[in-house]
Structure formats: C-alpha cells, structure tokens
Design a protein around this motif. Structure first.
Motif, PDB file in Angstrom:
ATOM      1  N   LEU A 104       0.833  -1.196   0.000  1.00 41.21           N
ATOM      2  CA  LEU A 104       0.000   0.000   0.000  1.00 41.21           C
ATOM      3  C   LEU A 104       0.871   1.252   0.000  1.00 41.21           C
ATOM      4  CD1 LEU A 104      -2.607  -0.967   2.765  1.00 41.21           C
ATOM      5  CD2 LEU A 104      -2.978  -0.999   0.286  1.00 41.21           C
ATOM      6  N   VAL A 105       0.475   2.253  -0.779  1.00 40.93           N
ATOM      7  CA  VAL A 105       1.144   3.554  -0.766  1.00 40.93           C
ATOM      8  C   VAL A 105       0.389   4.454   0.205  1.00 40.93           C
ATOM      9  CG1 VAL A 105       1.814   5.563  -2.112  1.00 40.93           C
ATOM     10  CG2 VAL A 105       1.889   3.289  -3.155  1.00 40.93           C
ATOM     11  N   ASP A 106       1.110   5.005   1.184  1.00 37.83           N
ATOM     12  CA  ASP A 106       0.458   5.858   2.174  1.00 37.83           C
ATOM     13  C   ASP A 106       1.512   6.687   2.887  1.00 37.83           C
ATOM     14  OD1 ASP A 106      -2.026   6.608   3.541  1.00 37.83           O
ATOM     15  OD2 ASP A 106      -1.129   5.694   5.316  1.00 37.83           O
ATOM     16  N   ASP A 107       1.098   7.830   3.409  1.00 37.61           N
ATOM     17  CA  ASP A 107       1.980   8.717   4.163  1.00 37.61           C
ATOM     18  C   ASP A 107       1.687   8.551   5.643  1.00 37.61           C
ATOM     19  OD1 ASP A 107       3.427  10.741   5.323  1.00 37.61           O
ATOM     20  OD2 ASP A 107       2.552  12.355   4.125  1.00 37.61           O
ATOM     21  N   ILE A 108       2.639   8.063   6.395  1.00 36.10           N
ATOM     22  CA  ILE A 108       2.434   7.801   7.818  1.00 36.10           C
ATOM     23  C   ILE A 108       2.073   9.066   8.585  1.00 36.10           C
ATOM     24  CG2 ILE A 108       4.869   8.103   8.430  1.00 36.10           C
ATOM     25  CD1 ILE A 108       4.560   5.786  10.392  1.00 36.10           C
ATOM     26  N   GLN A 109       2.463  10.241   8.083  1.00 36.11           N
ATOM     27  CA  GLN A 109       2.150  11.500   8.763  1.00 36.11           C
ATOM     28  C   GLN A 109       0.729  11.982   8.486  1.00 36.11           C
ATOM     29  OE1 GLN A 109       5.904  14.257   8.652  1.00 36.11           O
ATOM     30  NE2 GLN A 109       5.804  13.130   6.721  1.00 36.11           N
ATOM     31  N   ASN A 110       0.164  11.532   7.378  1.00 35.10           N
ATOM     32  CA  ASN A 110      -1.176  11.956   6.972  1.00 35.10           C
ATOM     33  C   ASN A 110      -1.883  10.752   6.369  1.00 35.10           C
ATOM     34  OD1 ASN A 110      -3.374  13.651   6.409  1.00 35.10           O
ATOM     35  ND2 ASN A 110      -2.541  14.241   4.417  1.00 35.10           N
ATOM     36  N   SER A 111      -2.024   9.732   7.199  1.00 33.21           N
ATOM     37  CA  SER A 111      -2.451   8.422   6.710  1.00 33.21           C
ATOM     38  C   SER A 111      -3.902   8.419   6.252  1.00 33.21           C
ATOM     39  CB  SER A 111      -2.261   7.370   7.806  1.00 33.21           C
ATOM     40  OG  SER A 111      -2.697   6.107   7.349  1.00 33.21           O
ATOM     41  N   LYS A 112      -4.115   7.730   5.134  1.00 33.24           N
ATOM     42  CA  LYS A 112      -5.470   7.528   4.609  1.00 33.24           C
ATOM     43  C   LYS A 112      -5.982   6.135   4.950  1.00 33.24           C
ATOM     44  CE  LYS A 112      -5.518  11.530   2.434  1.00 33.24           C
ATOM     45  NZ  LYS A 112      -4.171  12.013   2.770  1.00 33.24           N
ATOM     46  N   ILE A 113      -5.188   5.352   5.674  1.00 33.62           N
ATOM     47  CA  ILE A 113      -5.598   3.967   5.951  1.00 33.62           C
ATOM     48  C   ILE A 113      -5.750   3.722   7.460  1.00 33.62           C
ATOM     49  CG2 ILE A 113      -4.517   3.087   3.847  1.00 33.62           C
ATOM     50  CD1 ILE A 113      -2.281   1.940   5.653  1.00 33.62           C
ATOM     51  N   VAL A 114      -5.941   4.803   8.228  1.00 32.90           N
ATOM     52  CA  VAL A 114      -6.047   4.617   9.680  1.00 32.90           C
ATOM     53  C   VAL A 114      -7.296   3.829  10.072  1.00 32.90           C
ATOM     54  CG1 VAL A 114      -4.670   6.613  10.351  1.00 32.90           C
ATOM     55  CG2 VAL A 114      -7.118   6.903   9.860  1.00 32.90           C
ATOM     56  N   ASP A 115      -8.289   3.761   9.175  1.00 32.53           N
ATOM     57  CA  ASP A 115      -9.491   2.988   9.479  1.00 32.53           C
ATOM     58  C   ASP A 115      -9.301   1.495   9.198  1.00 32.53           C
ATOM     59  OD1 ASP A 115     -10.897   5.230  10.281  1.00 32.53           O
ATOM     60  OD2 ASP A 115     -11.565   5.678   8.241  1.00 32.53           O
ATOM     61  N   ARG A 116      -8.193   1.145   8.569  1.00 32.61           N
ATOM     62  CA  ARG A 116      -7.868  -0.273   8.341  1.00 32.61           C
ATOM     63  C   ARG A 116      -7.069  -0.742   9.556  1.00 32.61           C
ATOM     64  NH1 ARG A 116      -6.856  -3.381   3.470  1.00 32.61           N
ATOM     65  NH2 ARG A 116      -7.083  -1.486   2.227  1.00 32.61           N
ATOM     66  N   LYS A 117      -7.715  -1.391  10.496  1.00 35.99           N
ATOM     67  CA  LYS A 117      -7.102  -1.700  11.780  1.00 35.99           C
ATOM     68  C   LYS A 117      -6.181  -2.920  11.709  1.00 35.99           C
ATOM     69  CE  LYS A 117      -9.398   1.613  13.796  1.00 35.99           C
ATOM     70  NZ  LYS A 117      -8.750   2.876  14.158  1.00 35.99           N
ATOM     71  N   PHE A 118      -5.052  -2.813  12.422  1.00 36.08           N
ATOM     72  CA  PHE A 118      -4.064  -3.883  12.473  1.00 36.08           C
ATOM     73  C   PHE A 118      -3.855  -4.333  13.920  1.00 36.08           C
ATOM     74  CE2 PHE A 118      -2.954  -1.017   8.949  1.00 36.08           C
ATOM     75  CZ  PHE A 118      -3.024  -1.900   7.884  1.00 36.08           C
ATOM     76  N   ASP A 119      -3.288  -5.531  14.049  1.00 33.03           N
ATOM     77  CA  ASP A 119      -2.984  -6.076  15.377  1.00 33.03           C
ATOM     78  C   ASP A 119      -1.529  -5.850  15.762  1.00 33.03           C
ATOM     79  OD1 ASP A 119      -5.614  -7.408  15.874  1.00 33.03           O
ATOM     80  OD2 ASP A 119      -5.027  -8.531  14.085  1.00 33.03           O
ATOM     81  N   LEU A 120      -0.657  -5.762  14.763  1.00 29.87           N
ATOM     82  CA  LEU A 120       0.764  -5.544  15.011  1.00 29.87           C
ATOM     83  C   LEU A 120       1.300  -4.559  13.980  1.00 29.87           C
ATOM     84  CD1 LEU A 120       3.465  -6.409  16.471  1.00 29.87           C
ATOM     85  CD2 LEU A 120       3.743  -8.059  14.613  1.00 29.87           C
ATOM     86  N   ILE A 121       2.018  -3.540  14.444  1.00 23.10           N
ATOM     87  CA  ILE A 121       2.651  -2.573  13.550  1.00 23.10           C
ATOM     88  C   ILE A 121       4.142  -2.549  13.835  1.00 23.10           C
ATOM     89  CG2 ILE A 121       2.858  -0.142  12.910  1.00 23.10           C
ATOM     90  CD1 ILE A 121      -0.062   0.239  13.604  1.00 23.10           C
ATOM     91  N   LEU A 122       4.937  -2.639  12.772  1.00 20.00           N
ATOM     92  CA  LEU A 122       6.384  -2.450  12.868  1.00 20.00           C
ATOM     93  C   LEU A 122       6.736  -1.119  12.208  1.00 20.00           C
ATOM     94  CD1 LEU A 122       9.304  -3.279  13.420  1.00 20.00           C
ATOM     95  CD2 LEU A 122       9.256  -4.595  11.278  1.00 20.00           C
ATOM     96  N   CYS A 123       7.459  -0.287  12.951  1.00 23.90           N
ATOM     97  CA  CYS A 123       7.904   1.008  12.428  1.00 23.90           C
ATOM     98  C   CYS A 123       9.343   1.201  12.889  1.00 23.90           C
ATOM     99  CB  CYS A 123       6.990   2.120  12.941  1.00 23.90           C
ATOM    100  SG  CYS A 123       7.353   3.747  12.255  1.00 23.90           S
ATOM    101  N   SER A 124      10.277   0.713  12.093  1.00 25.94           N
ATOM    102  CA  SER A 124      11.682   0.690  12.486  1.00 25.94           C
ATOM    103  C   SER A 124      12.503   1.633  11.610  1.00 25.94           C
ATOM    104  CB  SER A 124      12.238  -0.741  12.377  1.00 25.94           C
ATOM    105  OG  SER A 124      13.595  -0.785  12.760  1.00 25.94           O
ATOM    106  N   GLU A 125      13.150   2.612  12.254  1.00 21.75           N
ATOM    107  CA  GLU A 125      14.021   3.562  11.553  1.00 21.75           C
ATOM    108  C   GLU A 125      13.262   4.345  10.485  1.00 21.75           C
ATOM    109  OE1 GLU A 125      17.271   3.544  13.157  1.00 21.75           O
ATOM    110  OE2 GLU A 125      15.783   2.424  14.289  1.00 21.75           O
TER     111      GLU A 125
END
Length: 258
Positions: A104-125
């Motif tokens: 998926l293409v998305d901007d973490i600062q202005n996310s358009k997919i925040v309504d797509r809920k996840f159970d685990l998120i990795l955000c490394s570096e």
C-alpha cells in the motif's frame, strides 16, 4: 560507522539506497555490522513474541524488506506501507514468495488507511526521516485494534554515532569516510531526531502503554574504524549496567494500545 538512508530521497537514488540497506547488515566493518544486526535481532525477537498467525500486521517504511518475510510467516495477513512506490516496486519483484503480503502507498504523517485496523505494527528507523514524528505516532495508535502492538525503533538524538555522523557524512568529509569503509556510504537523512525523553512524552500523549524499552548500539570513533569492536561491546555492557544509555544509538520500544 553504521549508516542508514533517508526514506525521502529522490527516486533516482533509490536503487543505490536499497543496495545500501542490504550492505549495512553484512558490513566488513565489525561495528557497522553489529549496530545494524543488534537492532535487527531485537526487532525479530519482538516480531516472534507478539505476532499471531490469526492476526494482521503492517510494516511502515519497509525499505529493502528485511523484516517482511518474518512478519508474513508469523501473521495471517501482512501489509507493507510506504510513501515511496519504488521501495514497494522492489518488494513486488519477489511478492510470490510471500504467503499473504499486500502493498500500500500511504503517508504515515497523513495516513489515509487509519481505518484499516491492524494487530501488530512495525515502524523501524522511519520517524527520524519525517518532519512530524508526533503525527506519525498518533496515526500508528489510530491504526491499531484495541490491545494491538507497535514495535518502534529510532536513533537517539545525542548518541555518539549521530553526533559523529554530522562530521563524517558532511559534504566535505563523506568521500574520505567512503574510502575508509570501502563500502556504500550515504548521508543519514535524519531530520527529526528525538531524545529519549521527547519520544517517551509523544508516546504517552498518543495514548500508548509502554510494555518494553531498550537502548542499544554503541559507536566509538576511530576505535570502530580500527576494528576493535569487542572492546566497544564491553563498554556498551558497562554503560547499560550503570544506566548511562544516552551514548547508545538506537532506542527501541514495544507499545500497546490499551
């Protein structure tokens, strides 16, 4: 010296950056290799600990994709999300080798997919490469199911490595640094470095509960370049034992949305 690339370099530089990201984990310099491998090992342990084959996972800013295979094996469905499509295009070349991976293409600062809920998120570096880390962490919180987990790593602002990098990777010195290491070297692209206190404040204000935290990765100039990494490892152990962790490069967190 451990070196990482910016997530927001121009597209023409991306193939070079992808190659760099693959190089740093197998560097011929012991310290450079250890700094990246120790972070990789810590993240991998947390992926195994907090994943569930019945749940969904996402990695924001997957870079060359070194964690995706593990996320894919440990979760029912995995997403790789990046604002730069060329990173995703590189991953797409081998997508048939994954169990259930979506790009998926998305901007973490202005996310358009925040309504797509996840159970685990990795955000490394990642958050050190963007202008608004606070917005990014808020979006991570919004993207989680209740009880969901975030695995987060980012450099410490005043770590020895970050301070030395300002000199060693400056336009005047960087070619000398490349000659010393004889490996791909690029400017770090860290535009939003945070202290441990600043990051911890953002984390708590976003609503997260901190389950685990750790600082790791000592770099000592000249000693590292001469290959005396075993000595540096012992100094890092001593610093950690006496709780002097500001010189260490990476701050690592496991967060939960309560």
């Amino acid at each position: 010296m451990a070196l990482q690339s910016s997530q927001h370099l121009k597209s023409k530089t991306m193939p070079k950056i992808i190659d760099l990201q693959k190089t740093i984990y197998n560097s011929s310099n012991p310290t450079r290799k250890r700094l990246h491998q120790s972070r990789f090992g810590w993240v991998l342990k947390k992926i195994y600990k907090y994943s569930d084959i019945k749940k969904s996972a996402v990695e924001y800013g997957p870079g060359s994709g070194i964690y995706l295979n593990y996320l894919d094996k440990c979760n029912e469905v995995t997403f790789a999300v990046d604002i730069e499509e060329i990173y995703l295009d590189n991953i797409k070349k081998n997508i048939s080798s994954y169990k259930n991976l979506h790009l998926l293409v998305d901007d973490i600062q202005n996310s358009k997919i925040v309504d797509r809920k996840f159970d685990l998120i990795l955000c490394s570096e990642v958050i050190e490469h963007i202008s608004n880390p606070s917005a990014a962490i808020n979006n991570l919180f919004r993207s989680l199911n209740d009880g969901g987990i975030v695995i987060l790593t980012t450099p410490q602002k005043f770590s020895i490595l970050e301070l030395c990098s300002k000199v060693a990777l400056s336009p005047i010195i960087i070619d000398i640094t490349r000659k010393i290491y004889k490996e791909p070297i690029e400017e770090l692209g860290h535009i939003s470095l945070l202290t441990s206190n600043s990051l911890h404040k953002i984390i708590l204000e976003s609503g997260f509960e901190v389950l685990e935290q750790k600082k790791l990765g000592l770099y000592l100039p000249l000693i590292a370049e001469l290959g005396f990494d075993k000595f540096i490892v012992e100094i890092e152990k001593l610093l950690s034992h006496v709780h002097i962790t500001w010189p260490l490069w990476t701050q690592c967190y496991v967060l939960r949305k309560s």
